[in-house]
Design an enzyme around this catalytic site. Structure first.
Site, PDB file in Angstrom:
ATOM      1  N   ALA A  29       2.860 -30.389  39.380  1.00 26.53           N
ATOM      2  CA  ALA A  29       3.823 -30.893  38.395  1.00 26.53           C
ATOM      3  C   ALA A  29       3.109 -31.153  37.082  1.00 26.53           C
ATOM      4  O   ALA A  29       1.941 -30.799  36.915  1.00 26.53           O
ATOM      5  CB  ALA A  29       4.485 -32.158  38.914  1.00 26.53           C
ATOM      6  N   ASN A  30       3.807 -31.735  36.124  1.00 25.71           N
ATOM      7  CA  ASN A  30       3.185 -32.127  34.859  1.00 25.71           C
ATOM      8  C   ASN A  30       3.801 -33.442  34.409  1.00 25.71           C
ATOM      9  O   ASN A  30       4.681 -33.983  35.073  1.00 25.71           O
ATOM     10  CB  ASN A  30       3.352 -31.011  33.811  1.00 25.71           C
ATOM     11  CG  ASN A  30       4.807 -30.744  33.509  1.00 25.71           C
ATOM     12  OD1 ASN A  30       5.513 -31.604  33.011  1.00 25.71           O
ATOM     13  ND2 ASN A  30       5.270 -29.547  33.851  1.00 25.71           N
ATOM     14  N   ARG A  31       3.362 -33.947  33.275  1.00 26.60           N
ATOM     15  CA  ARG A  31       3.705 -35.305  32.866  1.00 26.60           C
ATOM     16  C   ARG A  31       4.993 -35.435  32.059  1.00 26.60           C
ATOM     17  O   ARG A  31       5.243 -36.469  31.457  1.00 26.60           O
ATOM     18  CB  ARG A  31       2.556 -35.910  32.052  1.00 26.60           C
ATOM     19  CG  ARG A  31       1.279 -36.044  32.838  1.00 26.60           C
ATOM     20  CD  ARG A  31       0.223 -36.777  32.028  1.00 26.60           C
ATOM     21  NE  ARG A  31      -1.067 -36.752  32.696  1.00 26.60           N
ATOM     22  CZ  ARG A  31      -1.388 -37.519  33.737  1.00 26.60           C
ATOM     23  NH1 ARG A  31      -0.519 -38.408  34.199  1.00 26.60           N
ATOM     24  NH2 ARG A  31      -2.570 -37.423  34.302  1.00 26.60           N
ATOM     25  N   SER A  32       5.813 -34.395  32.012  1.00 27.56           N
ATOM     26  CA  SER A  32       7.062 -34.497  31.249  1.00 27.56           C
ATOM     27  C   SER A  32       7.967 -35.576  31.846  1.00 27.56           C
ATOM     28  O   SER A  32       8.202 -35.608  33.054  1.00 27.56           O
ATOM     29  CB  SER A  32       7.793 -33.153  31.272  1.00 27.56           C
ATOM     30  OG  SER A  32       9.079 -33.296  30.732  1.00 27.56           O
ATOM     31  N   ALA A  95       9.418 -28.776  30.397  1.00 28.06           N
ATOM     32  CA  ALA A  95       8.002 -28.426  30.520  1.00 28.06           C
ATOM     33  C   ALA A  95       7.853 -27.652  31.833  1.00 28.06           C
ATOM     34  O   ALA A  95       7.538 -28.209  32.880  1.00 28.06           O
ATOM     35  CB  ALA A  95       7.146 -29.682  30.525  1.00 28.06           C
TER      36      ALA A  95
END
Ligand code: C5P
Length: 217
Positions: A29-32, A95
């Site tokens: 995942a990512n930090r969006s 994102a």
């Protein structure tokens, strides 16, 4: 029916991260946070648009008057976006993970006792913005992308505008020191074929309102 400058217009928005499964219990995942995309969806609905928000996993409530389609992975996001076409305007604020696992494991990956970690093989995800930009029949009349970068923000935005055939790129610096990722404020540059506009530091809701005000037919 709805009133406002975007009454009768269909606006399609993506927001949030995507989750790409590694195995049944793990993901990439990512930090969006999804905050900027959700704010844009709310602003477009307040302007009278018929809004579909395709959202990755976030902990935000559905904005009032918006149809929210929740997805997990990039491929699910693309399917939901294509199902929501045609649209007059598409704003791709998600994102999206660039890569997924080439094959996600059907069972939880276990330590095998050798002390050697597993090797993950990646595959590139579809580019949703570029897919819309190059859509022969159903390209939205106004197509907006985002460019979250930690360096060369404007150069990267200009090349995305061309490569993905977007009309505008909203570019911002998401270096950790800016506090933008997950925060409530944003400093953006609106990049189009006409040039670059530097916007001041604004609340994400204000960025959304300004962006929606710029959408005129
Ligand atoms: O290439 P990059 O990921 O930086 O481009 C960002 C823009 O492209 C954003 O508007 C994002 O929503 C969109 N994008 C997409 N699908 C991808 C990757 C990015 O729609 N797979």
């Amino acid at each position: 029916g709805p009133v406002g400058p975007l009454a009768g217009r269909k606006v399609l928005i993506t927001a949030g991260p995507t989750h790409e499964p590694i195995d049944p219990v793990r993901y990439i995942a990512n930090r969006s946070s999804g905050k900027q995309g959700y704010a844009i969806a709310a602003a477009a609905a307040a302007a009278g648009a018929e809004v579909t928000l395709v959202s990755g996993p976030v902990s935000l409530a559905d904005p009032d008057g918006v149809t929210v389609v929740r997805v997990e992975s990039a491929r699910e996001m693309l399917t939901a976006v294509e199902a929501a076409l045609p649209a007059d305007v598409a704003i791709m604020a998600a994102a999206v993970a660039d890569w997924r696992m080439a094959e996600d494991a059907a069972q939880k990956i276990k330590k095998d006792g050798s002390g050697k970690p597993p090797t993950l093989q990646f595959a590139e995800n579809p580019d949703i913005l570029a897919t819309l930009g190059h859509h022969a029949a159903l390209r939205p009349r106004l197509l907006v992308g985002f460019a979250a970068e930690t360096q060369n923000v404007l150069d990267n935005a200009a090349s995305k505008l061309t490569r993905k055939n977007a009309d505008w790129i909203v570019a911002n610096d998401v270096s950790p020191a800016t506090g933008i990722m997950g925060g409530d404020r944003n400093t953006v540059h609106l990049v189009s074929r006409d040039g670059v506009e530097d916007w001041p530091d604004l609340a994400k809701g204000e960025v959304a309102t300004r962006l929606v005000e710029r959408i005129a037919f």
